[in-house]
Design a protein around this motif. Structure first.
Motif, PDB file in Angstrom:
ATOM      1  N   LEU A 190       0.877  -1.125  -0.347  1.00  0.00           N
ATOM      2  CA  LEU A 190       0.376  -0.653  -0.316  1.00  0.00           C
ATOM      3  C   LEU A 190       0.940   1.509  -0.082  1.00  0.00           C
ATOM      4  N   SER A 191       1.815   1.034   0.635  1.00  0.00           N
ATOM      5  CA  SER A 191       2.312   2.479   0.978  1.00  0.00           C
ATOM      6  C   SER A 191       3.317   2.710  -1.264  1.00  0.00           C
ATOM      7  N   ARG A 192       3.580   2.062  -1.504  1.00  0.00           N
ATOM      8  CA  ARG A 192       3.935   2.059  -2.705  1.00  0.00           C
ATOM      9  C   ARG A 192       3.086   2.551  -3.673  1.00  0.00           C
ATOM     10  N   VAL A 193       1.604   2.989  -3.305  1.00  0.00           N
ATOM     11  CA  VAL A 193       0.757   3.387  -4.048  1.00  0.00           C
ATOM     12  C   VAL A 193      -0.298   4.998  -3.727  1.00  0.00           C
ATOM     13  N   GLY A 194       0.805   4.759  -2.245  1.00  0.00           N
ATOM     14  CA  GLY A 194       0.117   5.945  -1.507  1.00  0.00           C
ATOM     15  C   GLY A 194       0.275   7.283  -2.583  1.00  0.00           C
ATOM     16  N   ALA A 195      -0.537   8.553  -1.830  1.00  0.00           N
ATOM     17  CA  ALA A 195      -0.638   9.839  -2.865  1.00  0.00           C
ATOM     18  C   ALA A 195       0.553  10.186  -1.478  1.00  0.00           C
ATOM     19  N   SER A 196       0.714  11.956  -2.008  1.00  0.00           N
ATOM     20  CA  SER A 196       2.125  13.350  -1.067  1.00  0.00           C
ATOM     21  C   SER A 196       0.487  13.705  -0.985  1.00  0.00           C
ATOM     22  N   LEU A 197       0.775  13.974   0.538  1.00  0.00           N
ATOM     23  CA  LEU A 197       0.034  15.447   0.992  1.00  0.00           C
ATOM     24  C   LEU A 197       0.636  16.665   1.396  1.00  0.00           C
ATOM     25  N   PHE A 198      -0.163  17.722   0.648  1.00  0.00           N
ATOM     26  CA  PHE A 198       0.609  19.132   0.818  1.00  0.00           C
ATOM     27  C   PHE A 198      -0.543  19.780   1.864  1.00  0.00           C
ATOM     28  N   TRP A 199      -0.082  21.194   2.516  1.00  0.00           N
ATOM     29  CA  TRP A 199      -0.218  22.095   2.917  1.00  0.00           C
ATOM     30  C   TRP A 199      -0.338  23.301   2.473  1.00  0.00           C
ATOM     31  N   CYS A 200      -1.365  24.173   2.914  1.00  0.00           N
ATOM     32  CA  CYS A 200      -1.807  25.651   2.212  1.00  0.00           C
ATOM     33  C   CYS A 200      -1.674  26.427   3.796  1.00  0.00           C
ATOM     34  N   ASP A 201      -0.211  26.911   4.219  1.00  0.00           N
ATOM     35  CA  ASP A 201      -0.487  27.424   5.639  1.00  0.00           C
ATOM     36  C   ASP A 201      -1.316  28.720   5.453  1.00  0.00           C
ATOM     37  N   ARG A 202      -1.259  29.470   4.212  1.00  0.00           N
ATOM     38  CA  ARG A 202      -1.378  30.651   3.793  1.00  0.00           C
ATOM     39  C   ARG A 202      -3.034  30.627   4.070  1.00  0.00           C
ATOM     40  N   CYS A 203      -3.836  29.827   2.925  1.00  0.00           N
ATOM     41  CA  CYS A 203      -5.437  29.302   3.100  1.00  0.00           C
ATOM     42  C   CYS A 203      -5.755  27.955   3.266  1.00  0.00           C
ATOM     43  N   ASN A 204      -5.409  27.853   4.569  1.00  0.00           N
ATOM     44  CA  ASN A 204      -4.831  25.782   5.529  1.00  0.00           C
ATOM     45  C   ASN A 204      -6.016  25.754   5.334  1.00  0.00           C
ATOM     46  N   VAL A 205      -5.706  24.906   3.106  1.00  0.00           N
ATOM     47  CA  VAL A 205      -6.547  24.080   2.865  1.00  0.00           C
ATOM     48  C   VAL A 205      -5.194  23.041   2.272  1.00  0.00           C
ATOM     49  N   PRO A 206      -5.464  21.861   2.460  1.00  0.00           N
ATOM     50  CA  PRO A 206      -5.330  20.335   2.330  1.00  0.00           C
ATOM     51  C   PRO A 206      -5.046  20.545   0.647  1.00  0.00           C
ATOM     52  N   LEU A 207      -3.631  20.106  -0.640  1.00  0.00           N
ATOM     53  CA  LEU A 207      -3.395  20.514  -1.221  1.00  0.00           C
ATOM     54  C   LEU A 207      -3.100  18.682  -1.185  1.00  0.00           C
ATOM     55  N   LEU A 208      -3.408  18.138  -2.998  1.00  0.00           N
ATOM     56  CA  LEU A 208      -2.645  17.470  -3.393  1.00  0.00           C
ATOM     57  C   LEU A 208      -1.556  17.668  -4.757  1.00  0.00           C
ATOM     58  N   THR A 209      -1.220  18.879  -5.165  1.00  0.00           N
ATOM     59  CA  THR A 209      -0.224  18.721  -5.833  1.00  0.00           C
ATOM     60  C   THR A 209       0.894  19.774  -4.377  1.00  0.00           C
ATOM     61  N   ARG A 210       2.055  20.575  -4.723  1.00  0.00           N
ATOM     62  CA  ARG A 210       3.541  21.489  -3.967  1.00  0.00           C
ATOM     63  C   ARG A 210       1.838  22.453  -3.528  1.00  0.00           C
ATOM     64  N   VAL A 211       1.590  23.667  -5.536  1.00  0.00           N
ATOM     65  CA  VAL A 211       1.199  24.855  -5.153  1.00  0.00           C
ATOM     66  C   VAL A 211      -0.556  25.012  -4.850  1.00  0.00           C
ATOM     67  N   CYS A 212      -0.140  25.600  -4.044  1.00  0.00           N
ATOM     68  CA  CYS A 212      -1.831  26.346  -3.862  1.00  0.00           C
ATOM     69  C   CYS A 212      -2.726  26.726  -4.920  1.00  0.00           C
ATOM     70  N   GLY A 213      -3.753  26.552  -5.431  1.00  0.00           N
ATOM     71  CA  GLY A 213      -4.463  27.218  -6.517  1.00  0.00           C
ATOM     72  C   GLY A 213      -5.041  28.376  -6.086  1.00  0.00           C
ATOM     73  N   LEU A 214      -5.017  28.689  -5.084  1.00  0.00           N
ATOM     74  CA  LEU A 214      -5.956  30.025  -4.510  1.00  0.00           C
ATOM     75  C   LEU A 214      -4.487  30.806  -4.422  1.00  0.00           C
ATOM     76  N   CYS A 215      -3.611  30.491  -3.862  1.00  0.00           N
ATOM     77  CA  CYS A 215      -2.782  31.647  -3.150  1.00  0.00           C
ATOM     78  C   CYS A 215      -1.145  31.460  -4.087  1.00  0.00           C
ATOM     79  N   GLY A 216      -1.352  31.001  -5.217  1.00  0.00           N
ATOM     80  CA  GLY A 216      -0.131  30.675  -5.544  1.00  0.00           C
ATOM     81  C   GLY A 216       1.029  30.347  -4.854  1.00  0.00           C
ATOM     82  N   GLY A 217       0.953  30.054  -3.830  1.00  0.00           N
ATOM     83  CA  GLY A 217       2.097  29.714  -2.652  1.00  0.00           C
ATOM     84  C   GLY A 217       2.763  28.524  -2.989  1.00  0.00           C
TER      85      GLY A 217
END
Ligand SMILES: [Zn+2]
Length: 474
Positions: A13-40
Motif C-alpha cells: 500500500l505504501s507504494r501506491v500512496g499519494a503525497s499530501l501538502f498543506w497551504c498554511d496561508r489558505c489552510n487547505v489541503p493540496l494534492l500538489t505542491r502549489v496552491c491554486g488559491l494563493c499561488g504559494g
C-alpha cells in the motif's frame, strides 16, 4: 476497507500512496505542491501511507469532537475546523490519524476489548494540550522518555492527572523539548507509550470551506478528469463492447459514473443488489439512475445469502462463499441476459483501497466472466481526490457517508471491522438482530459454545479465522 496489519500489505500500500501538502496561508489541503488559491508553495505533510485521506463529515465529524472531549474530560483544546481529515492507519481494527490544519493531532481507534472508540493525542495534539493546559498532562524533569518507562509522582514538575488509575492518556512534556504520550496506570504512574522531539507550530486563523479546498486544487482535478475521460473513450474504442457503469452506491463509483457521462454521454447503470445493502443504498441507487435518466439494470441476489447460510454456515474472512453467491452469480446472470456480446464494465476501484486492489490492473478481464472487460478510470486516485471531485461537481453522495459509514457495501461482510459493525448495530438494530438471531440458533443447533466475539491480531479481523465463527460479546 480493511487494511489488516500485515507488514506485507502495508508495504504494498505504501507504494501506491499519494503525497499530501498543506497551504498554511489558505489552510487547505493540496494534492500538489502549489496552491491554486494563493499561488504559494505548500508544506509537505507527513502521514502514514498510503495516505488515503478522507474528510470527516456529518455525524463522524460531530462524534469526533465529542470523543475528544470525553477522552480528555475537558473542553476540546483544538480548533474545530470545517476541514478535518481522517487517514486510515494499520491496526487490528478501525483506526485513523486525525489532521487539523494539516497537523496530526492524534489517533482515533476502536478498542476491541472495551468495545468503544478512543482518542489518543499524539504529536501536535499533545503539544496543544501542553500549551493550553487543557486535558491530562504532565511536565517532567526526566530528560529522556523511553517507551515503557514509568513516571512517578516525584518525577513531575507540574501535572493535571485523572483522579484514579483509569487507563487515560496523558500528554507528557520534558524540559528539554521532548514530548510524548503515556497512559495513567492503576498504580497512578504514567507509563510512556511513545515520545518524539517536539516541533513548534501555530494553529491557523483561517477556516475555509471544502469549496475553497476544491478551488485550491482545481488544476489537479482537471488534469485527473481529462486523463480519465480520454482513458474511457480509448477503452470503448479498443474493445467495442457496450459500456456500463457498475454502480455500487459508493463515492468511488459515483465519480466513475460522472466521468463516464462526460466521456460517453448516456450510460447504463448496473447495480449488484447483494441483499445485504443498507436500505439507503438501494434507494439512493434508484434515485441516482432516475436523476440522470439512465437505465438501471439490477443484478439481484434476492435472499441467496440467507439461504446459503443454512447450507454453508456463516462466512469468514478466509471463507467468503458469500461473494460468489451474492455478487458473482447474479452479475453473471445479468451479463448473460443483457450483454451477451460482451460488456465494458466501468468501476470505481482504486489502488489505495486495499493491498489486493493495489496489485490490480486498470484494465482486466474478469477471470470468472471472460466477456466482461473491467476498466477502472480512477484507479490511481486518492480518496481525497475523489472527495474533492465530488465537491467540485456537486455530486449527490449516499447519505450513509454522513452517518459515520466510510465503507459501503454488504453490511455484514466478513472483512468488516468491529468499528464499522458497531455503526450498523447501532443504527440498524433490526438488521443486526436478524444476524445475531441466526448466529445464536446456528450455535445452539450444533451444540457450539454461546456466541462470543473472537478476533485475531494476525488477521486484523474481528471475525474468527480458519472458518471460526464470529459472535458479538453481549
Ligand atoms: Zn494558498
Amino acid at each position: 476497507m480493511n487494511y489488516g496489519i500485515g507488514k506485507r500489505a502495508f508495504k504494498i500500500l505504501s507504494r501506491v500512496g499519494a503525497s499530501l501538502f498543506w497551504c498554511d496561508r489558505c489552510n487547505v489541503p493540496l494534492l500538489t505542491r502549489v496552491c491554486g488559491l494563493c499561488g504559494g508553495e505548500g508544506r509537505q505533510v507527513k502521514v502514514t501511507p498510503p495516505a488515503d485521506l478522507r474528510p470527516a463529515l456529518g455525524l463522524e465529524y460531530v462524534r469526533l469532537w465529542k470523543l475528544i472531549e470525553s477522552e480528555l474530560e475537558a473542553p476540546c483544546p483544538y480548533p474545530r475546523r470545517r476541514i478535518v481529515l481522517l487517514n486510515k492507519i494499520p491496526y487490528v481494527d478501525s483506526a485513523d490519524e486525525i489532521l487539523v490544519d494539516g497537523y496530526v493531532i492524534g489517533h482515533r481507534y476502536y478498542d476491541l476489548l472495551r468495545g468503544l472508540w478512543r482518542f489518543k493525542p499524539m504529536y501536535y495534539g499533545v503539544s496543544a494540550i501542553l500549551k493550553s493546559k487543557i486535558g491530562y498532562y504532565a511536565i517532567t524533569d526526566i530528560e529522556f522518555l523511553k517507551r515503557g518507562f514509568e513516571l512517578h509522582a516525584e518525577d513531575l514538575l507540574e501535572a493535571n492527572l485523572p483522579h484514579r488509575g483509569s487507563e487515560k492518556f496523558v500528554a507528557i512534556g520534558t524540559m528539554n523539548g521532548y514530548e510524548g504520550v503515556g497512559i495513567f496506570t492503576k498504580k497512578k504512574r504514567i507509563r510512556v507509550l511513545k515520545s518524539w522531539k517536539a516541533k513548534s507550530f501555530e494553529w491557523n486563523s483561517a477556516n475555509p470551506s471544502w469549496l475553497d479546498a476544491v478551488a485550491a486544487n482545481e488544476a489537479r482535478l482537471s488534469t485527473l478528469e481529462l486523463e480519465a475521460v480520454d482513458f474511457l473513450r480509448d477503452a470503448v474504442k479498443k474493445y467495442g463492447y457496450q459500456p456500463v457503469v457498475s454502480f455500487s452506491g459508493g463515492k468511488d463509483s459515483l465519480v466513475a459514473l460522472r466521468l463516464a457521462q462526460k466521456a460517453l454521454g448516456k450510460v447504463h447503470l448496473l447495480f449488484n443488489d447483494t441483499g445485504l445493502e443498507l436500505p439507503e443504498t438501494v434507494e439512493y441507487v434508484k434515485r441516482t439512475a432516475r436523476g440522470i435518466g439512465a437505465e438501471l439494470i439490477v443484478a439481484s441476489a434476492g435472499d441467496a445469502f440467507w439461504r446459503g447460510l443454512e447450507v454453508m454456515g456463516p462466512p469468514a474472512r478466509d471463507y467468503r462463499w458469500c461473494c460468489k453467491v451474492a455478487k458473482l452469480v447474479p452479475t453473471a446472470r445479468a451479463v448473460r441476459e443483457r450483454f451477451s456480446k460482451g460488456v465494458l464494465s466501468i468501476v470505481g476501484q482504486r489502488r489505495a483501497e486495499s493491498a489486493s486492489r493495489a496489485r490490480s490492473l486498470r484494465v482486466y478481464r474478469n477471470k470468472w466472466l471472460p466477456n466482461v472487460v473491467v476498466v477502472a478510470p480512477i484507479h490511481s486516485w486518492s480518496a481525497l481526490e475523489v472527495w474533492l471531485y465530488v465537491f467540485k461537481e456537486r455530486l449527490p453522495v449516499n447519505k450513509l457517508y454522513f452517518k459515520g459509514f466510510d465503507r459501503l457495501g454488504c453490511w455484514l461482510c466478513p472483512a468488516i471491522e468491529m468499528g464499522e459493525a458497531e455503526a450498523v448495530r447501532e443504527q440498524y438494530p433490526e438488521l443486526w438482530s436478524k444476524w445475531e438471531d441466526f448466529l445464536r440458533a446456528f450455535s445452539e443447533k450444533r451444540g457450539l459454545s454461546a456466541p462470543r466475539r473472537e478476533f485475531s491480531a494476525r488477521n486484523g479481523s474481528s471475525w474468527g479465522c480458519g472458518g471460526g465463527w464470529w459472535f458479538r460479546v453481549t
